[in-house]
Every structure is written in structure tokens, then in C-alpha cells.
Design an enzyme around this catalytic site. Structure first.
Site, PDB file in Angstrom:
ATOM      1  CB  SER A  88      48.589   3.769   0.409  1.00  0.00           C
ATOM      2  OG  SER A  88      48.805   5.113   0.909  1.00  0.00           O
ATOM      3  CB  THR A 190      43.482   7.395  -1.619  1.00  0.00           C
ATOM      4  OG1 THR A 190      43.600   5.850  -2.620  1.00  0.00           O
ATOM      5  CG2 THR A 190      43.740   8.677  -2.843  1.00  0.00           C
ATOM      6  CB  THR A 208      45.437   5.907  -4.889  1.00  0.00           C
ATOM      7  OG1 THR A 208      45.036   4.479  -3.579  1.00  0.00           O
ATOM      8  CG2 THR A 208      44.952   5.194  -5.460  1.00  0.00           C
ATOM      9  NE  ARG A 218      39.477  -1.509  -5.884  1.00  0.00           N
ATOM     10  CZ  ARG A 218      39.746  -0.831  -4.859  1.00  0.00           C
ATOM     11  NH1 ARG A 218      41.158   0.247  -5.362  1.00  0.00           N
ATOM     12  NH2 ARG A 218      38.845  -0.361  -4.609  1.00  0.00           N
ATOM     13  CB  THR A 241      40.735   9.240   1.550  1.00  0.00           C
ATOM     14  OG1 THR A 241      41.730   7.316   1.545  1.00  0.00           O
ATOM     15  CG2 THR A 241      40.484   9.577   2.458  1.00  0.00           C
ATOM     16  N   GLY A 242      38.902   5.915   0.837  1.00  0.00           N
ATOM     17  CA  GLY A 242      38.243   4.692   1.833  1.00  0.00           C
ATOM     18  C   GLY A 242      38.171   3.839   1.144  1.00  0.00           C
TER      19      GLY A 242
HETATM   20  N1  ASP Z   1      40.146   4.992  -2.684  1.00  0.00           N
HETATM   21  C1  ASP Z   1      40.898   4.137  -2.657  1.00  0.00           C
HETATM   22  C2  ASP Z   1      40.853   2.764  -3.333  1.00  0.00           C
HETATM   23  O1  ASP Z   1      39.509   2.474  -3.073  1.00  0.00           O
HETATM   24  C3  ASP Z   1      42.048   3.446  -1.042  1.00  0.00           C
HETATM   25  C4  ASP Z   1      42.412   4.353  -0.220  1.00  0.00           C
HETATM   26  O2  ASP Z   1      41.608   5.351  -0.527  1.00  0.00           O
HETATM   27  O3  ASP Z   1      43.396   3.980  -0.251  1.00  0.00           O
HETATM   28  O4  ASP Z   1      41.595   2.233  -4.088  1.00  0.00           O
END
Ligand code: ASP
Length: 332
Positions: A88, A190, A208, A218, A241-242
Site C-alpha cells: 500500500s 497509507t 501511499t 484518482r 488514513t483510510g
Molecule cells: N488514504 C489513502 C487513499 O485514499 C488510502 C489509505 O490510507 O490506504 O488513497
């Protein structure tokens, strides 16, 4: 199955399969009391997920040997970017739906100076390019082909990596309509890092490969100053994160820092930022978001929508993975 049929299962990169009790609140096993924050005089490093432990170790060593807190947050997350087993972050990350690994990163210092790159391909260290954008250009963010050209012109070399396991997963994803990326497991997500040195100076970084199998082009929250990361030496630092779309729509990390500026404890500020996201989104099924924060006085904390979000903590006497408090129980 047609291309569009396959895509309809993705929905912002996440399709749902399991039912969650709406509004279920799980008694938080918060690492911090909600009445008083954890606090340290620094140095202090927080970073997201289990891979944060290695990042913190590198960042700690940088500060211990005389590097600045900005050096520390850059080199700390760069260590994770170099780990090709990480799915990731960096070139070992999962590709987008067209099979390309596209990378996003940003960095910000105590005084609010910032650099970012988004949608860059075939560079090992987007975080280093982000810092160079901050230090060598009048801009904050470069993206795509322009960022790549600028990076090459400024001494960053391309690196081609092909990882059979990653390619196989992508091919499998193309075939398996029921596939759903999950953002709440350790080998996904991330790395965001916020840190404070012994003199109280703050810095943060975020890097990330973004959501697996995202639409080509994107960009999520991670390279967006104010969303995936925000640092203001007067108030504090936060990272996220998320599901990036949810964080961008609420300027998540900026929200956390501004709430701390008004005196809120870091854990409470992270909780309020999470709750704004929950209030704004009826369907939070399978959509994890977590924040980490350090306030300018050395208080720190974190919060997430669901359980399962751990952060790596490093202080003079602690080096551990800590679960954040959360609003809901993950049943995915
Ligand atoms: N925040 C990251 C994204 O939306 C994803 C992640 O944290 O895994 O690209």
C-alpha cells in the site's frame, strides 16, 4: 461480465458485503483517556499502522544522530516506500484498475511549508520528490507527467519494478467481480507520520500507492495538504488514513489541527473529525478512516471509525503499536 458490471462493485474502491449495525458504538479501548491526553516533551513520533514501527525506528535514529524533525519524517516513511513487500506504499503497492502503480505523497514542516506530488509512476521515493518540490520550487504540488519530468530533471531516477504477486492479484481482480478492497487490515493503507523533536518543532509526512484498483488518475487524501496531512507549529500536526474521499470532503487533518488550536485534546479532536465524517456519510459500511495527532504542547492521540486501526508510537520510553479508540466495531 462487462467492464461496467465489474466496476459497479467498486464504488469508490469499496463495495459492501457485510452488514454493520448502523450507529453501533463500541466502547472504545482508547489508548488515551478521553479526559486527559498522553503527553511527552518529545522527541515523539506517531505513524499509521504496523508498518509505522519500522518507519518510526528510522525516524528516531535520524533525530538521535542530529537530523531535523523534517529529515526524520521524510526518511522514516521513505524506509517504508523502499519495502517492496508493502502493498500500500511505494512501488510494491497495488496498482490501479489499469494495472499501473501510481503514487502520492506530501510533507509539511513546523512553519507550514509544504510539498506534494500526486499520480507519479516509477519513482521509488515520492516523499523525497515532495520535499524537493517544497524546497526547490515556488509551488506546493506537482502531479502526473509534469511531476515526473520535474523529478527526472532534478536528479530523481526512474525505477521499474514488476512484482509477479501484484500482477497476479490485479489479473485476479479483473476476473473476480466480488473482489472488494478492505482498508482495515495491516498490510493495506497509507503511511502517515507526525513527529515532534525535543525542542517542540513539528513535521509530518504521508505517502501511499492509494486505494487498490482505483480509477486511473484518482488521487486520494494522502498528498493533499489539509486532508491527509496538516502541520502548523502553533497548533499541532495531524495525519489521516483510510478512504481518502471522505477525508478530503471534510479537510480532515486540517479539522483536527484547528480543533486542537481551540484547545481540544488530540484524541477528542480526532474523534470529532471522525464523527463529522460519520455524520456526513449515511453509508459508512466498510469505510475506515483514522486520524493521528500531536498538539503543540506534546499531547497526542488518535481515533478511527472502526476498530483495527493501530498506530506506531515512539517516545523516549515507549516503542509500541497502540490501538486507537473508535466509534464502531468492524464486522466486515
Ligand atoms: N488514504 C489513502 C487513499 O485514499 C488510502 C489509505 O490510507 O490506504 O488513497
Amino acid at each position: 461480465m462487462s467492464y461496467n458490471d465489474r466496476r459497479r462493485f467498486i464504488k469508490l474502491g469499496l463495495a459492501s458485503s457485510a452488514a454493520l449495525a448502523a450507529g453501533c458504538t463500541d466502547a472504545p479501548k482508547a489508548h488515551t483517556s478521553t479526559t486527559g491526553p498522553d503527553r511527552t516533551k518529545g522527541p515523539l513520533i506517531l505513524s499509521t499502522w504496523k508498518h509505522g514501527l519500522a518507519a518510526n525506528a528510522t525516524a528516531w535514529e535520524v533525530m538521535r544522530t542530529g537530523g531535523t524533525v523534517l529529515d526524520a519524517v521524510e526518511q522514516g516513511v521513505a524506509a517504508v516506500e523502499s519495502d517492496l513487500t508493502n502493498r500500500s506504499v511505494g512501488l510494491g503497492g497495488m496498482p490501479d484498475r489499469d494495472g499501473h502503480v501510481t503514487l502520492d505523497a506530501c510533507i509539511q514542516d513546523h512553519d507550514g511549508r509544504a510539498g506534494a506530488v500526486a499520480f507519479v509512476q516509477r519513482f521509488e521515493h515520492p516523499i523525497r520528490i515532495a520535499r524537493a518540490v517544497m524546497e526547490r520550487t515556488p509551488h506546493v504540488m506537482l502531479v502526473g507527467a509534469g511531476a515526473e519530468r520535474w523529478a527526472e530533471e532534478n536528479g530523481f531516477s526512474r525505477r521499474d519494478v514488476e512484482i509477479p504477486e501484484v500482477k497476479a492479484k490485479w489479473l485476479e481482480w479483473l476476473e473476480k467481480a466480488e473482489y472488494r478492497p478492505v482498508v482495515n487490515i495491516e498490510n493495506h493503507d497509507t503511511i502517515g507520520m507526525v513527529a515532534m523533536d525535543a525542542s517542540g518543532r513539528l513535521a509530518g509526512s504521508c505517502t501511499t500507492s492509494g486505494m487498490a484498483f482505483k480509477i486511473h488518475g484518482r488521487v486520494g487524501d494522502s498528498p493533499i495538504i489539509g486532508a491527509g496531512l496538516f502541520v502548523d507549529g502553533e497548533a499541532g500536526a495531524a495525519c489521516a488514513t483510510g478512504v481518502g474521499e471522505l477525508v478530503i470532503r471534510t479537510a480532515g487533518s486540517h479539522t483536527v489541527v484547528e480543533l486542537m488550536r481551540q484547545g481540544m485534546e488530540p484524541t477528542e479532536a480526532c474523534k470529532e473529525a471522525v464523527r463529522r465524517i460519520i455524520r456526513q456519510n449515511k453509508d459508512m459500511q466498510d469505510k475506515q478512516v483514522g486520524f493521528l495527532a500531536i498538539r503543540a504542547d506534546g499531547a497526542f492521540g488518535g481515533w478511527s471509525v472502526y476498530d483495527g486501526f493501530d498506530f506506531a508510537l515512539r517516545t523516549n520510553d515507549r516503542e509500541e503499536l497502540v490501538p486507537t479508540g473508535h466509534d464502531r466495531k468492524w464486522v466486515g
